[in-house]
Design a protein around this motif. Structure first.
Motif, mmCIF file in Angstrom:
data_model
loop_
_atom_site.group_PDB
_atom_site.id
_atom_site.type_symbol
_atom_site.label_atom_id
_atom_site.label_comp_id
_atom_site.label_asym_id
_atom_site.label_seq_id
_atom_site.Cartn_x
_atom_site.Cartn_y
_atom_site.Cartn_z
ATOM 1 N N ARG A 138 -10.844 -19.696 -32.542
ATOM 2 C CA ARG A 138 -11.383 -20.505 -31.445
ATOM 3 C C ARG A 138 -11.010 -19.853 -30.111
ATOM 4 O O ARG A 138 -10.019 -19.116 -30.027
ATOM 5 C CB ARG A 138 -10.794 -21.921 -31.461
ATOM 6 N N PRO A 139 -11.770 -20.142 -29.072
ATOM 7 C CA PRO A 139 -11.421 -19.593 -27.758
ATOM 8 C C PRO A 139 -10.066 -20.048 -27.251
ATOM 9 O O PRO A 139 -9.448 -19.366 -26.428
ATOM 10 C CB PRO A 139 -12.549 -20.092 -26.848
ATOM 11 N N ASP A 140 -9.577 -21.214 -27.732
ATOM 12 C CA ASP A 140 -8.279 -21.701 -27.269
ATOM 13 C C ASP A 140 -7.129 -21.256 -28.160
ATOM 14 O O ASP A 140 -5.986 -21.669 -27.958
ATOM 15 C CB ASP A 140 -8.291 -23.231 -27.155
ATOM 16 N N LEU A 141 -7.410 -20.419 -29.153
ATOM 17 C CA LEU A 141 -6.375 -19.836 -30.012
ATOM 18 C C LEU A 141 -6.388 -18.332 -29.835
ATOM 19 O O LEU A 141 -7.449 -17.706 -29.891
ATOM 20 C CB LEU A 141 -6.624 -20.167 -31.483
ATOM 21 N N SER A 142 -5.237 -17.733 -29.666
ATOM 22 C CA SER A 142 -5.200 -16.284 -29.498
ATOM 23 C C SER A 142 -5.489 -15.596 -30.828
ATOM 24 O O SER A 142 -5.212 -16.131 -31.903
ATOM 25 C CB SER A 142 -3.837 -15.834 -28.984
ATOM 26 N N ALA A 143 -6.040 -14.405 -30.727
ATOM 27 C CA ALA A 143 -6.319 -13.624 -31.933
ATOM 28 C C ALA A 143 -5.030 -13.344 -32.706
ATOM 29 O O ALA A 143 -5.043 -13.253 -33.937
ATOM 30 C CB ALA A 143 -6.995 -12.310 -31.553
ATOM 31 N N GLY A 144 -3.913 -13.234 -32.003
ATOM 32 C CA GLY A 144 -2.639 -13.012 -32.676
ATOM 33 C C GLY A 144 -2.209 -14.185 -33.521
ATOM 34 O O GLY A 144 -1.596 -14.014 -34.575
ATOM 35 N N GLN A 145 -2.522 -15.393 -33.096
ATOM 36 C CA GLN A 145 -2.215 -16.575 -33.878
ATOM 37 C C GLN A 145 -3.136 -16.712 -35.086
ATOM 38 O O GLN A 145 -2.750 -17.290 -36.102
ATOM 39 C CB GLN A 145 -2.345 -17.832 -33.011
ATOM 40 N N CYS A 146 -4.345 -16.204 -34.966
ATOM 41 C CA CYS A 146 -5.372 -16.435 -35.985
ATOM 42 C C CYS A 146 -5.279 -15.496 -37.180
ATOM 43 O O CYS A 146 -6.142 -15.531 -38.070
ATOM 44 C CB CYS A 146 -6.754 -16.320 -35.356
ATOM 45 N N GLY A 147 -4.282 -14.643 -37.204
ATOM 46 C CA GLY A 147 -4.096 -13.786 -38.375
ATOM 47 C C GLY A 147 -5.065 -12.632 -38.480
ATOM 48 O O GLY A 147 -5.263 -12.081 -39.562
ATOM 49 N N VAL A 148 -5.689 -12.251 -37.374
ATOM 50 C CA VAL A 148 -6.653 -11.152 -37.407
ATOM 51 C C VAL A 148 -6.189 -9.987 -36.535
ATOM 52 O O VAL A 148 -6.994 -9.238 -35.986
ATOM 53 C CB VAL A 148 -8.058 -11.635 -36.984
ATOM 54 N N GLY A 149 -4.892 -9.841 -36.416
ATOM 55 C CA GLY A 149 -4.350 -8.729 -35.645
ATOM 56 C C GLY A 149 -4.751 -7.370 -36.183
ATOM 57 O O GLY A 149 -4.788 -6.385 -35.435
ATOM 58 N N TRP A 150 -5.091 -7.328 -37.484
ATOM 59 C CA TRP A 150 -5.543 -6.054 -38.085
ATOM 60 C C TRP A 150 -6.880 -5.595 -37.494
ATOM 61 O O TRP A 150 -7.249 -4.414 -37.621
ATOM 62 C CB TRP A 150 -5.670 -6.209 -39.602
ATOM 63 N N ALA A 151 -7.608 -6.502 -36.839
ATOM 64 C CA ALA A 151 -8.893 -6.153 -36.231
ATOM 65 C C ALA A 151 -8.737 -5.834 -34.745
ATOM 66 O O ALA A 151 -9.703 -5.893 -33.996
ATOM 67 C CB ALA A 151 -9.896 -7.288 -36.427
ATOM 68 N N ILE A 152 -7.524 -5.515 -34.326
ATOM 69 C CA ILE A 152 -7.265 -5.159 -32.934
ATOM 70 C C ILE A 152 -6.798 -3.703 -32.870
ATOM 71 O O ILE A 152 -5.871 -3.306 -33.577
ATOM 72 C CB ILE A 152 -6.181 -6.070 -32.315
ATOM 73 N N GLY A 153 -7.466 -2.928 -32.062
ATOM 74 C CA GLY A 153 -7.081 -1.525 -31.869
ATOM 75 C C GLY A 153 -5.987 -1.440 -30.813
ATOM 76 O O GLY A 153 -6.268 -1.179 -29.644
ATOM 77 N N TRP A 154 -4.754 -1.656 -31.247
ATOM 78 C CA TRP A 154 -3.640 -1.749 -30.301
ATOM 79 C C TRP A 154 -3.439 -0.472 -29.487
ATOM 80 O O TRP A 154 -2.907 -0.509 -28.368
ATOM 81 C CB TRP A 154 -2.359 -2.092 -31.049
ATOM 82 N N LYS A 155 -3.875 0.663 -30.021
ATOM 83 C CA LYS A 155 -3.673 1.924 -29.317
ATOM 84 C C LYS A 155 -4.779 2.222 -28.308
ATOM 85 O O LYS A 155 -4.674 3.187 -27.540
ATOM 86 C CB LYS A 155 -3.568 3.074 -30.322
ATOM 87 N N LYS A 156 -5.830 1.392 -28.314
ATOM 88 C CA LYS A 156 -6.904 1.593 -27.343
ATOM 89 C C LYS A 156 -6.390 1.336 -25.929
ATOM 90 O O LYS A 156 -5.509 0.491 -25.715
ATOM 91 C CB LYS A 156 -8.069 0.633 -27.611
#
Length: 364
Positions: free
Chosen positions: A244-262
């Protein structure tokens, strides 16, 4: 209330006796023979879903891929032309505006499949950010999407002469009965399967052909009710509930879909700060130890205190017990005993790490 949109396959669903429900502003089949039977057909044989309510959009112009990469969380450097990627579009607070799959057609052409209810917003946000020379077009009504999912999906599509066997998250253009379509090795069920992107005007012809070809393999038309139980067994999040827009992606368990090195993406500052501090809540699984069936918004209790809530909950046809996704403190590790308040009763559950069933999606 605006009138619900209809899939180009609506008449096919009516003829099959479908029960309909609203999904993202569309009237879509919830079930035909029944959710459990359709769920098991996908796990054991093959099912066909109409998911034409999903959004479709196209980004074109020089540098289209680089532009998209500056907006989405995942990193396009992980894939190449001819591949697809799951990603998120976040707001500046790191909340999930939408999760979507994008298909890299060419250096200057990207095809997006957002969620139905979010398509207009995704297109509007990207179009507003696009530099001169790049166009973001809403093609929601131009295409239909058919999901052919299950262990016999290869045999079903091969019987029609369609390309199968390509790697997970790859796609291949093809033609069937004069209709140009795309065969994508993607899906939302956890089973090996494909999604066919076809012109809306030709959807009926392709639907009929797949059903006929799959008859020898036990194919069943499956509604979005079974799609929901299948995805919950896999722990796949659903936007509007688990994302949801009011939940961070980090809370939602989808951190694997974040390119942290970008270098940059929308919401990068907030998400990096949260990652460094650690999220207060995290999406995880719950497995019933009794007969309780969890539903969204039910409270989760640990040591007599409410510690979180269910975001998705259902009866698992595969396990014959209740399963859920819930936002809980990270300290509640898998195996921790909790209770869920189901109709004024506290039902026993264990924290569990999804998936709840063994996936076949990546099998060669």
């Amino acid at each position: 209330m605006p009138e619900l949109k209809q899939s180009p396959l609506h008449d096919r669903h009516q003829a099959l006796g479908a029960k309909f429900a609203e999904f993202g502003g569309w009237s879509m089949p919830l079930q035909y023979a029944g959710i459990v039977a359709e769920h098991k057909a996908v796990r054991d044989a093959v099912g066909i879903f109409d998911v034409s309510h999903l959004g479709k959009a196209r980004i074109t112009g020089p540098g289209a891929a680089d532009f998209l990469n500056r907006c989405i969380t995942n990193d396009i450097a992980k894939i190449g032309v001819g591949q697809a990627q799951y990603t998120l579009l976040c707001n500046e607070a790191g909340g999930v505006v939408d999760d979507l799959i994008w298909y890299w057609l060419a250096d200057d052409e990207i095809f997006l499949i957002p969620n139905a209810a979010n398509t207009a917003e995704v297109v509007e946000l990207l179009a507003a950010a696009a530099p001169d020379g790049i166009t973001v077009a809403n093609e929601h009504d131009d295409h239909a999407v058919l999901a052919v999912q299950g262990p016999s999906s290869d045999e079903t599509l091969a019987a029609l002469g369609l390309p199968v066997g390509h790697d997970y998250m790859r796609f291949a253009p093809s033609t069937l009965d004069g209709v140009e379509l795309t065969v994508c090795r993607t899906g939302y069920t956890g089973e090996r399967g494909y999604e066919l992107v076809v012109p809306a005007a030709d959807a009926g012809k392709i639907w009929d052909a797949v059903l006929a070809a799959g008859e020898a393999y036990g194919i069943a038309p499956a509604g979005l009710g079974a799609r929901d139980t299948l995805r919950t067994e896999m722990g796949y999040p659903l936007h509007g509930q688990d994302l949801r827009p009011d939940l961070s992606a980090g809370q939602c368990g989808v951190g694997w879909a974040i390119g942290w090195k970008k270098q940059s993406f929308w919401g990068a500052g907030a998400l990096r700060a949260e990652k460094a501090a650690g999220p207060e809540l995290r999406l995880t699984g719950l497995l019933a130890q009794g007969r309780g069936i969890p539903r969204p918004h039910m409270e989760v209790v640990h040591d007599g205190e409410v510690v979180g809530e269910v975001t998705s909950g259902t009866f698992s046809p595969t396990l014959s017990k209740g399963i859920a996704l819930a936002l809980l403190p990270p300290a509640l590790v898998p195996g921790t005993a909790v209770t869920v308040r189901v109709r004024n009763r506290e039902e026993p559950f264990d924290v569990a790490k999804p998936p709840f069933v063994t996936p076949g999606v990546r099998e060669a």
